[in-house]
Each structure stands twice: as structure tokens, then as C-alpha cells.
Design a protein around this motif. Structure first.
Motif, PDB file in Angstrom:
ATOM      1  N   VAL A  47       0.836  -1.196   0.000  1.00  0.00           N
ATOM      2  CA  VAL A  47       0.000   0.000   0.000  1.00  0.00           C
ATOM      3  C   VAL A  47       0.879   1.256   0.000  1.00  0.00           C
ATOM      4  N   ALA A  48       1.916   1.248   0.838  1.00  0.00           N
ATOM      5  CA  ALA A  48       2.816   2.403   0.920  1.00  0.00           C
ATOM      6  C   ALA A  48       3.499   2.648  -0.425  1.00  0.00           C
ATOM      7  N   ALA A  49       3.952   1.562  -1.073  1.00  0.00           N
ATOM      8  CA  ALA A  49       4.627   1.702  -2.365  1.00  0.00           C
ATOM      9  C   ALA A  49       3.678   2.241  -3.426  1.00  0.00           C
ATOM     10  N   ALA A  50       2.442   1.729  -3.445  1.00  0.00           N
ATOM     11  CA  ALA A  50       1.462   2.181  -4.437  1.00  0.00           C
ATOM     12  C   ALA A  50       1.076   3.638  -4.207  1.00  0.00           C
ATOM     13  N   ALA A  51       1.094   4.076  -2.947  1.00  0.00           N
ATOM     14  CA  ALA A  51       0.726   5.454  -2.632  1.00  0.00           C
ATOM     15  C   ALA A  51       1.909   6.414  -2.755  1.00  0.00           C
ATOM     16  N   GLY A  52       3.127   5.859  -2.848  1.00  0.00           N
ATOM     17  CA  GLY A  52       4.304   6.702  -2.943  1.00  0.00           C
ATOM     18  C   GLY A  52       4.668   7.380  -1.645  1.00  0.00           C
ATOM     19  N   VAL A  53       4.382   6.696  -0.507  1.00  0.00           N
ATOM     20  CA  VAL A  53       4.706   7.250   0.806  1.00  0.00           C
ATOM     21  C   VAL A  53       5.487   6.208   1.595  1.00  0.00           C
ATOM     22  N   SER A  54       6.007   6.617   2.743  1.00  0.00           N
ATOM     23  CA  SER A  54       6.739   5.678   3.583  1.00  0.00           C
ATOM     24  C   SER A  54       5.760   4.729   4.279  1.00  0.00           C
ATOM     25  N   ARG A  55       6.305   3.646   4.797  1.00  0.00           N
ATOM     26  CA  ARG A  55       5.469   2.671   5.500  1.00  0.00           C
ATOM     27  C   ARG A  55       4.823   3.294   6.733  1.00  0.00           C
ATOM     28  N   SER A  56       5.598   4.119   7.457  1.00  0.00           N
ATOM     29  CA  SER A  56       5.057   4.730   8.666  1.00  0.00           C
ATOM     30  C   SER A  56       3.930   5.705   8.335  1.00  0.00           C
ATOM     31  N   THR A  57       4.072   6.439   7.227  1.00  0.00           N
ATOM     32  CA  THR A  57       3.006   7.354   6.821  1.00  0.00           C
ATOM     33  C   THR A  57       1.750   6.589   6.444  1.00  0.00           C
ATOM     34  N   ALA A  58       1.932   5.488   5.709  1.00  0.00           N
ATOM     35  CA  ALA A  58       0.785   4.667   5.329  1.00  0.00           C
ATOM     36  C   ALA A  58       0.095   4.107   6.564  1.00  0.00           C
ATOM     37  N   GLY A  83      -5.067   8.859  10.611  1.00  0.00           N
ATOM     38  CA  GLY A  83      -4.576  10.033   9.904  1.00  0.00           C
ATOM     39  C   GLY A  83      -3.816  11.033  10.752  1.00  0.00           C
ATOM     40  N   LEU A  84      -3.277  10.612  11.902  1.00  0.00           N
ATOM     41  CA  LEU A  84      -2.536  11.525  12.766  1.00  0.00           C
ATOM     42  C   LEU A  84      -1.214  11.917  12.105  1.00  0.00           C
ATOM     43  N   ARG A  85      -0.960  13.217  12.001  1.00  0.00           N
ATOM     44  CA  ARG A  85       0.265  13.772  11.404  1.00  0.00           C
ATOM     45  C   ARG A  85       0.448  13.296   9.954  1.00  0.00           C
ATOM     46  N   VAL A  86      -0.653  13.282   9.192  1.00  0.00           N
ATOM     47  CA  VAL A  86      -0.597  12.913   7.774  1.00  0.00           C
ATOM     48  C   VAL A  86      -1.232  14.035   6.964  1.00  0.00           C
ATOM     49  N   SER A  87      -0.557  14.467   5.916  1.00  0.00           N
ATOM     50  CA  SER A  87      -1.082  15.552   5.090  1.00  0.00           C
ATOM     51  C   SER A  87      -2.307  15.069   4.313  1.00  0.00           C
ATOM     52  N   ALA A 104      -5.092  11.011   1.036  1.00  0.00           N
ATOM     53  CA  ALA A 104      -5.864  10.656  -0.151  1.00  0.00           C
ATOM     54  C   ALA A 104      -5.161   9.578  -0.967  1.00  0.00           C
ATOM     55  N   SER A 105      -3.832   9.679  -1.087  1.00  0.00           N
ATOM     56  CA  SER A 105      -3.073   8.685  -1.854  1.00  0.00           C
ATOM     57  C   SER A 105      -3.138   7.312  -1.195  1.00  0.00           C
ATOM     58  N   VAL A 106      -3.006   7.279   0.134  1.00  0.00           N
ATOM     59  CA  VAL A 106      -3.061   5.999   0.853  1.00  0.00           C
ATOM     60  C   VAL A 106      -4.456   5.394   0.767  1.00  0.00           C
ATOM     61  N   ASP A 107      -5.483   6.227   0.940  1.00  0.00           N
ATOM     62  CA  ASP A 107      -6.863   5.726   0.847  1.00  0.00           C
ATOM     63  C   ASP A 107      -7.129   5.129  -0.526  1.00  0.00           C
ATOM     64  N   ALA A 108      -6.652   5.811  -1.574  1.00  0.00           N
ATOM     65  CA  ALA A 108      -6.862   5.314  -2.938  1.00  0.00           C
ATOM     66  C   ALA A 108      -6.108   4.011  -3.173  1.00  0.00           C
ATOM     67  N   ALA A 109      -4.868   3.945  -2.673  1.00  0.00           N
ATOM     68  CA  ALA A 109      -4.071   2.724  -2.856  1.00  0.00           C
ATOM     69  C   ALA A 109      -4.682   1.552  -2.106  1.00  0.00           C
ATOM     70  N   ALA A 110      -5.148   1.794  -0.885  1.00  0.00           N
ATOM     71  CA  ALA A 110      -5.760   0.724  -0.099  1.00  0.00           C
ATOM     72  C   ALA A 110      -7.025   0.201  -0.774  1.00  0.00           C
ATOM     73  N   LYS A 111      -7.817   1.116  -1.328  1.00  0.00           N
ATOM     74  CA  LYS A 111      -9.041   0.704  -2.020  1.00  0.00           C
ATOM     75  C   LYS A 111      -8.719  -0.068  -3.290  1.00  0.00           C
ATOM     76  N   LEU A 112      -7.712   0.398  -4.030  1.00  0.00           N
ATOM     77  CA  LEU A 112      -7.323  -0.264  -5.271  1.00  0.00           C
ATOM     78  C   LEU A 112      -6.809  -1.682  -5.020  1.00  0.00           C
ATOM     79  N   LEU A 113      -6.003  -1.827  -3.980  1.00  0.00           N
ATOM     80  CA  LEU A 113      -5.405  -3.131  -3.678  1.00  0.00           C
ATOM     81  C   LEU A 113      -6.328  -4.033  -2.855  1.00  0.00           C
ATOM     82  N   GLY A 114      -7.384  -3.458  -2.309  1.00  0.00           N
ATOM     83  CA  GLY A 114      -8.264  -4.248  -1.450  1.00  0.00           C
ATOM     84  C   GLY A 114      -7.648  -4.531  -0.094  1.00  0.00           C
ATOM     85  N   TYR A 115      -6.913  -3.562   0.423  1.00  0.00           N
ATOM     86  CA  TYR A 115      -6.227  -3.757   1.704  1.00  0.00           C
ATOM     87  C   TYR A 115      -7.191  -3.583   2.867  1.00  0.00           C
TER      88      TYR A 115
END
Length: 205
Positions: free
Chosen positions: A20-31, A38-42, A47-58
């Protein structure tokens, strides 16, 4: 001579947090933070993590999520009544349906806790103090079941359906306005011309 047949279908494994982190282009801790509140997340990273999680079915691991958020996403419905009454009493059934409907649009799970008539509430009280649920709704409690003391002795948010026997100022509860209800009922009978009006009440237990 026949050759061995190999099944070309490989059982799919559930996506991981790293994927999920790789698909969203963020670090593992951010994901991880994005998926756990969503604490301390821009906003863009969220939005990128939510989209990646939905796409991958996480689907987040609830146990691991609880360690991060210190929440169980569970609400206890405590009913200190015998099983036969829980299954047959229309008031309890309506309360159960109402609570379930209120939680339907959330991720909260409803945990049903039944106390036997011969119990003093100790088992339920221990469960509530152990951090297994985030809150409790207590229906049809009795003076001797010890649930009011258990709630006061714990840090769990709780609401009683019905007026408490003790410490009304310290416990949260919802109840009908019996005085106003009695007045309306009496006025209705008086308007019908009735003058000899009886009041029948059960024993407060």
C-alpha cells in the motif's frame, strides 16, 4: 505417458502495508498512520493511501490497529437478564435494533454481554475494566448487579438505559420522563370524562 498437471491458479495473498505504501508513494510509517486515524498525515498523503488501499483491497489488521490507536472499535451491550427474557422482551429487542442501526454506518462492532440472574456482576465488571471494548450501553440493570459500581470504578464511557439507582449525577443515562408521561395519560383520561383513575406500577428492582 502423461505429464503431471499443475494448477496454474495461485491463491492470491492479501496485500501488505508495504505494498500500500509503495502504491501510494509514501513511507510505510506514513501509510500506517493514514490507515489508523490520519494523525500527522497531510491531506494529499491521506488521499493517496486511501486510494491505494481501495485499489489493492487492503484491510487493516484490527489487532495491530488496536495497538496503534488503543481502541478496540467495539461497543458492549450489557443486558443483565436471563436468556429467555432477552429473546422475548420487546423493549430489549427494540433497543438492540436501535443500537445496531446507529452503529451500521461506523466501523464499531457490537459485543453482546449477558449476565445470569444469579451473578453479582463481577464477571461483566471485570470484562469492562479490561479494555476489551471502547464503551458500553447497559440495558435493564438491577440494584444488586453491581454494574453501576463497576462503571464508576472504571474509565470506560458508559450509558445506562434507565435511571440509575445510585449516583445519578455521576452516571450517564437516558430515561423516559415518567412525570410528564403520567400527566399526559391522566389528562387524556380526564378529557374522556373519567374521574376514578388507578395507577398500577411494578416493583422497582
Amino acid at each position: 505417458m502423461t505429464t503431471p498437471h499443475h494448477n496454474s491458479l495461485v491463491e492470491a495473498t492479501p496485500p501488505t502495508l508495504d505494498e500500500v505504501a509503495a502504491a501510494a508513494g509514501v513511507s510505510r510509517s506514513t501509510a500506517s498512520r493514514a490507515l489508523n486515524g490520519g494523525l500527522r498525515v497531510s491531506p494529499s498523503a491521506q488521499a493517496s493511501v486511501d486510494a491505494a488501499a481501495k485499489l489493492l483491497g487492503y484491510l487493516p489488521n484490527r489487532a495491530a490497529r488496536s495497538l496503534v490507536t488503543r481502541r478496540t472499535d467495539s461497543i458492549a451491550l450489557v443486558i443483565p437478564e436471563p436468556d429467555e427474557r432477552v429473546l422475548s422482551d420487546p423493549f430489549i429487542g427494540a433497543t438492540l435494533r436501535g443500537i445496531s442501526a446507529a452503529l451500521a454506518s461506523t466501523e464499531q462492532q457490537l459485543v453482546l454481554l449477558l449476565a445470569r440472574p444469579d451473578e453479582d456482576g463481577g464477571r461483566i465488571a471485570k470484562y469492562l475494566r479490561s479494555g476489551y471494548v471502547d464503551g458500553a450501553v447497559i440495558v435493564s440493570h438491577h440494584r444488586q448487579d453491581g454494574l453501576e459500581e463497576a462503571v464508576l470504578g472504571s474509565r470506560i464511557p458508559a450509558v445506562f438505559v434507565g435511571r440509575p439507582f445510585h449516583d445519578e449525577d455521576l452516571l450517564h443515562y437516558i430515561d423516559v420522563d415518567s412525570i410528564a408521561g403520567g400527566r399526559l395519560a391522566t389528562e387524556y383520561l380526564l378529557n374522556l370524562g373519567r374521574r376514578r383513575i388507578a395507577h398500577i406500577a411494578g416493583r422497582r428492582i
